[in-house]
Design a protein around this motif. Structure first.
Motif, PDB file in Angstrom:
ATOM      1  N   GLU A  77       0.808  -1.220   0.000  1.00  0.00           N
ATOM      2  CA  GLU A  77       0.000   0.000   0.000  1.00  0.00           C
ATOM      3  C   GLU A  77       0.847   1.278   0.000  1.00  0.00           C
ATOM      4  O   GLU A  77       0.485   2.279   0.620  1.00  0.00           O
ATOM      5  N   CYS A  78       1.978   1.236  -0.706  1.00  0.00           N
ATOM      6  CA  CYS A  78       2.784   2.455  -0.886  1.00  0.00           C
ATOM      7  C   CYS A  78       2.169   3.245  -2.041  1.00  0.00           C
ATOM      8  O   CYS A  78       2.560   3.093  -3.204  1.00  0.00           O
ATOM      9  N   GLY A  79       1.206   4.075  -1.726  1.00  0.00           N
ATOM     10  CA  GLY A  79       0.403   4.742  -2.751  1.00  0.00           C
ATOM     11  C   GLY A  79       1.127   5.806  -3.550  1.00  0.00           C
ATOM     12  O   GLY A  79       0.655   6.211  -4.607  1.00  0.00           O
ATOM     13  N   THR A  80       2.297   6.260  -3.076  1.00  0.00           N
ATOM     14  CA  THR A  80       3.029   7.316  -3.798  1.00  0.00           C
ATOM     15  C   THR A  80       3.994   6.757  -4.837  1.00  0.00           C
ATOM     16  O   THR A  80       4.432   7.487  -5.727  1.00  0.00           O
ATOM     17  N   LEU A  81       4.346   5.482  -4.714  1.00  0.00           N
ATOM     18  CA  LEU A  81       5.387   4.900  -5.571  1.00  0.00           C
ATOM     19  C   LEU A  81       4.923   4.809  -7.026  1.00  0.00           C
ATOM     20  O   LEU A  81       3.932   4.148  -7.331  1.00  0.00           O
ATOM     21  N   ARG A  82       5.668   5.466  -7.912  1.00  0.00           N
ATOM     22  CA  ARG A  82       5.330   5.456  -9.339  1.00  0.00           C
ATOM     23  C   ARG A  82       6.289   4.597 -10.153  1.00  0.00           C
ATOM     24  O   ARG A  82       5.918   4.048 -11.186  1.00  0.00           O
ATOM     25  N   LEU A 104       1.858   2.912  -9.158  1.00  0.00           N
ATOM     26  CA  LEU A 104       2.947   2.272  -9.904  1.00  0.00           C
ATOM     27  C   LEU A 104       2.562   2.136 -11.377  1.00  0.00           C
ATOM     28  O   LEU A 104       1.543   1.538 -11.703  1.00  0.00           O
ATOM     29  N   GLU A 105       3.398   2.686 -12.272  1.00  0.00           N
ATOM     30  CA  GLU A 105       3.039   2.793 -13.691  1.00  0.00           C
ATOM     31  C   GLU A 105       3.582   1.657 -14.550  1.00  0.00           C
ATOM     32  O   GLU A 105       2.955   1.270 -15.536  1.00  0.00           O
ATOM     33  N   SER A 106       4.751   1.155 -14.228  1.00  0.00           N
ATOM     34  CA  SER A 106       5.334   0.063 -15.014  1.00  0.00           C
ATOM     35  C   SER A 106       6.313  -0.699 -14.140  1.00  0.00           C
ATOM     36  O   SER A 106       6.789  -0.183 -13.124  1.00  0.00           O
ATOM     37  N   ILE A 107       6.589  -1.925 -14.549  1.00  0.00           N
ATOM     38  CA  ILE A 107       7.531  -2.742 -13.780  1.00  0.00           C
ATOM     39  C   ILE A 107       8.346  -3.617 -14.727  1.00  0.00           C
ATOM     40  O   ILE A 107       7.802  -4.183 -15.681  1.00  0.00           O
ATOM     41  N   THR A 108       9.648  -3.665 -14.481  1.00  0.00           N
ATOM     42  CA  THR A 108      10.535  -4.575 -15.204  1.00  0.00           C
ATOM     43  C   THR A 108      11.185  -5.479 -14.173  1.00  0.00           C
ATOM     44  O   THR A 108      11.924  -5.014 -13.303  1.00  0.00           O
ATOM     45  N   ILE A 109      10.880  -6.761 -14.269  1.00  0.00           N
ATOM     46  CA  ILE A 109      11.428  -7.730 -13.321  1.00  0.00           C
ATOM     47  C   ILE A 109      12.666  -8.354 -13.958  1.00  0.00           C
ATOM     48  O   ILE A 109      12.578  -9.013 -14.989  1.00  0.00           O
ATOM     49  N   PRO A 110      13.844  -8.126 -13.374  1.00  0.00           N
ATOM     50  CA  PRO A 110      15.082  -8.629 -13.997  1.00  0.00           C
ATOM     51  C   PRO A 110      15.124 -10.149 -14.070  1.00  0.00           C
ATOM     52  O   PRO A 110      14.455 -10.850 -13.292  1.00  0.00           O
ATOM     53  N   ASP A 111      15.919 -10.661 -15.006  1.00  0.00           N
ATOM     54  CA  ASP A 111      15.996 -12.110 -15.227  1.00  0.00           C
ATOM     55  C   ASP A 111      16.596 -12.867 -14.045  1.00  0.00           C
ATOM     56  O   ASP A 111      16.474 -14.090 -13.966  1.00  0.00           O
ATOM     57  N   SER A 112      17.224 -12.151 -13.129  1.00  0.00           N
ATOM     58  CA  SER A 112      17.768 -12.805 -11.937  1.00  0.00           C
ATOM     59  C   SER A 112      16.664 -13.310 -11.013  1.00  0.00           C
ATOM     60  O   SER A 112      16.877 -14.218 -10.209  1.00  0.00           O
ATOM     61  N   VAL A 113      15.456 -12.739 -11.133  1.00  0.00           N
ATOM     62  CA  VAL A 113      14.339 -13.125 -10.263  1.00  0.00           C
ATOM     63  C   VAL A 113      13.794 -14.483 -10.687  1.00  0.00           C
ATOM     64  O   VAL A 113      13.395 -14.683 -11.833  1.00  0.00           O
ATOM     65  N   SER A 129       2.217  -1.567 -18.028  1.00  0.00           N
ATOM     66  CA  SER A 129       3.083  -2.562 -18.665  1.00  0.00           C
ATOM     67  C   SER A 129       3.895  -3.301 -17.609  1.00  0.00           C
ATOM     68  O   SER A 129       4.273  -2.734 -16.577  1.00  0.00           O
ATOM     69  N   ALA A 130       4.139  -4.579 -17.894  1.00  0.00           N
ATOM     70  CA  ALA A 130       4.924  -5.417 -16.989  1.00  0.00           C
ATOM     71  C   ALA A 130       5.813  -6.331 -17.820  1.00  0.00           C
ATOM     72  O   ALA A 130       5.320  -7.099 -18.639  1.00  0.00           O
ATOM     73  N   GLU A 131       7.112  -6.212 -17.626  1.00  0.00           N
ATOM     74  CA  GLU A 131       8.071  -7.070 -18.318  1.00  0.00           C
ATOM     75  C   GLU A 131       8.574  -8.102 -17.322  1.00  0.00           C
ATOM     76  O   GLU A 131       9.158  -7.746 -16.293  1.00  0.00           O
ATOM     77  N   LEU A 132       8.341  -9.372 -17.623  1.00  0.00           N
ATOM     78  CA  LEU A 132       8.607 -10.430 -16.661  1.00  0.00           C
ATOM     79  C   LEU A 132       9.972 -11.069 -16.859  1.00  0.00           C
ATOM     80  O   LEU A 132      10.522 -11.071 -17.963  1.00  0.00           O
ATOM     81  N   THR A 148      -6.054  -2.916 -13.396  1.00  0.00           N
ATOM     82  CA  THR A 148      -7.115  -2.560 -14.341  1.00  0.00           C
ATOM     83  C   THR A 148      -6.645  -1.803 -15.576  1.00  0.00           C
ATOM     84  O   THR A 148      -7.406  -1.657 -16.531  1.00  0.00           O
ATOM     85  N   ASN A 149      -5.396  -1.311 -15.578  1.00  0.00           N
ATOM     86  CA  ASN A 149      -4.885  -0.599 -16.747  1.00  0.00           C
ATOM     87  C   ASN A 149      -3.823  -1.378 -17.517  1.00  0.00           C
ATOM     88  O   ASN A 149      -3.273  -0.865 -18.489  1.00  0.00           O
ATOM     89  N   LEU A 150      -3.565  -2.604 -17.083  1.00  0.00           N
ATOM     90  CA  LEU A 150      -2.604  -3.442 -17.800  1.00  0.00           C
ATOM     91  C   LEU A 150      -3.205  -3.859 -19.136  1.00  0.00           C
ATOM     92  O   LEU A 150      -4.270  -4.470 -19.174  1.00  0.00           O
ATOM     93  N   LYS A 151      -2.517  -3.531 -20.227  1.00  0.00           N
ATOM     94  CA  LYS A 151      -3.097  -3.726 -21.571  1.00  0.00           C
ATOM     95  C   LYS A 151      -2.614  -5.002 -22.264  1.00  0.00           C
ATOM     96  O   LYS A 151      -3.336  -5.575 -23.063  1.00  0.00           O
TER      97      LYS A 151
END
Length: 298
Positions: A77-82, A104-113, A129-132, A148-151
């Motif tokens: 619930e960190c509502g300020t994190l973009r 939070l607007e976008s996320i890139t999860i590195p391949d190390s995860v 957008s989310a890059e896995l 709800t905005n993930l396209k």
């Protein structure tokens, strides 16, 4: 003589105190990283945040120790994190780590995860957008639920399972690419994805859970998405699921064939980018050949 010595002595003390004080206290506060961490066995774990962070860049090391994990509920619930940047040292993101980070607007999860916790991005309603990571074997329960905005989403080549309710409630999701390594879609995994009107299911999928695709809630319960189409091979579990649920099925021997169906029927079918490139190149070659033929005839 004693009177003259005291002021000189005091001035020396004051000089030493001024050297110990930080020259810019305000800027030091501004440069706080926005997260807190612990170190155990020479490995650092991000455990939470302080203040109202907007942009966070997690380094590869803190105090000389590799940062390897973002703990359960770390940014809950960190509502300020973009925006947050993660290093290639992170191996695990815990349960509900970014739950309800609604800015939070976008996320890139590195391949190390290699491991994601359940509900880790649930409720991130601004996420577009989310890059896995290519090394995640399983997307857990409710991982991107109610984003709800993930396209669009592209499931990595090494991901075998999509958990229950994983993308449930992603009402803007209109494009899904499933790799041929996916074997199972959990119950309601794409439930209430009302913008998704078709999906290509590779023959590798042998388990489609209840209401996993093609359904949305109504006042009277779960109902099929109008005009929803499943594409896949005739002798596949996708065909069985379509028949059992009375969902429209289009035969597509592979992803390239599905791309051809998309062009003929005007459907929005998402397939792996490699196949899109091949399909696009094939169409381009056909167009060039056709133009050359017309020129030759003239």
């Amino acid at each position: 003589m004693k009177k003259s010595i005291i002021p000189v002595f005091m001035s020396i003390i004051l000089f030493k105190i001024s050297l110990c004080e930080p020259p810019h206290t305000a800027s030091a506060a501004e440069n706080k990283p926005g997260y807190v961490y612990t170190i155990i066995d020479n490995e650092a774990t991000v455990t939470g945040f302080e203040g109202d962070p907007v942009y966070i860049e997690i380094p590869e090391t803190v105090e000389g120790c590799r940062v390897t994990e973002i703990r359960d509920n770390a940014f809950y619930e960190c509502g300020t994190l973009r925006h947050i940047t993660m290093p290639n040292t992170i191996e695990k993101i815990g349960h509900h780590a970014f739950y309800a980070c609604f800015s939070l607007e976008s996320i890139t999860i590195p391949d190390s995860v290699k491991e994601l916790g359940m509900g880790c991005f649930c409720g991130c309603e601004s996420l577009t957008s989310a890059e896995l990571s290519d090394n995640i074997a399983r997307l857990p329960e409710s991982c991107f639920r109610s984003c709800t905005n993930l396209k669009n989403i592209e499931i990595p080549q090494n991901t075998a399972e999509i958990g229950d309710f994983c993308f449930s409630g992603c009402t803007s999701l209109s494009s899904v690419s499933l790799s041929d390594s996916v074997t199972a879609l959990g119950d309601c995994s794409f439930y209430m994805c009302s913008s998704l009107d078709s999906i290509y299911i590779p023959s590798s999928v042998t388990d489609l859970g209840a209401y996993s695709i093609g359904y949305t809630p109504t006042d009277s319960g779960a109902s099929q998405i109008e005009g929803f189409t499943i594409l896949g091979r005739k002798k596949s579990y996708a065909k069985t699921y379509a028949d059992e649920n009375a969902i429209t099925f289009e035969n597509a021997d592979d992803a390239v064939h599905a791309f051809a169906i998309q062009r003929i029927n005007g459907q929005k079918v998402s397939i792996p980018s490699t196949f899109l490139m091949i399909g696009g190149l094939f169409i381009l070659l056909l167009t060039v050949f056709s133009l050359r033929k017309k020129t030759h005839r003239k």
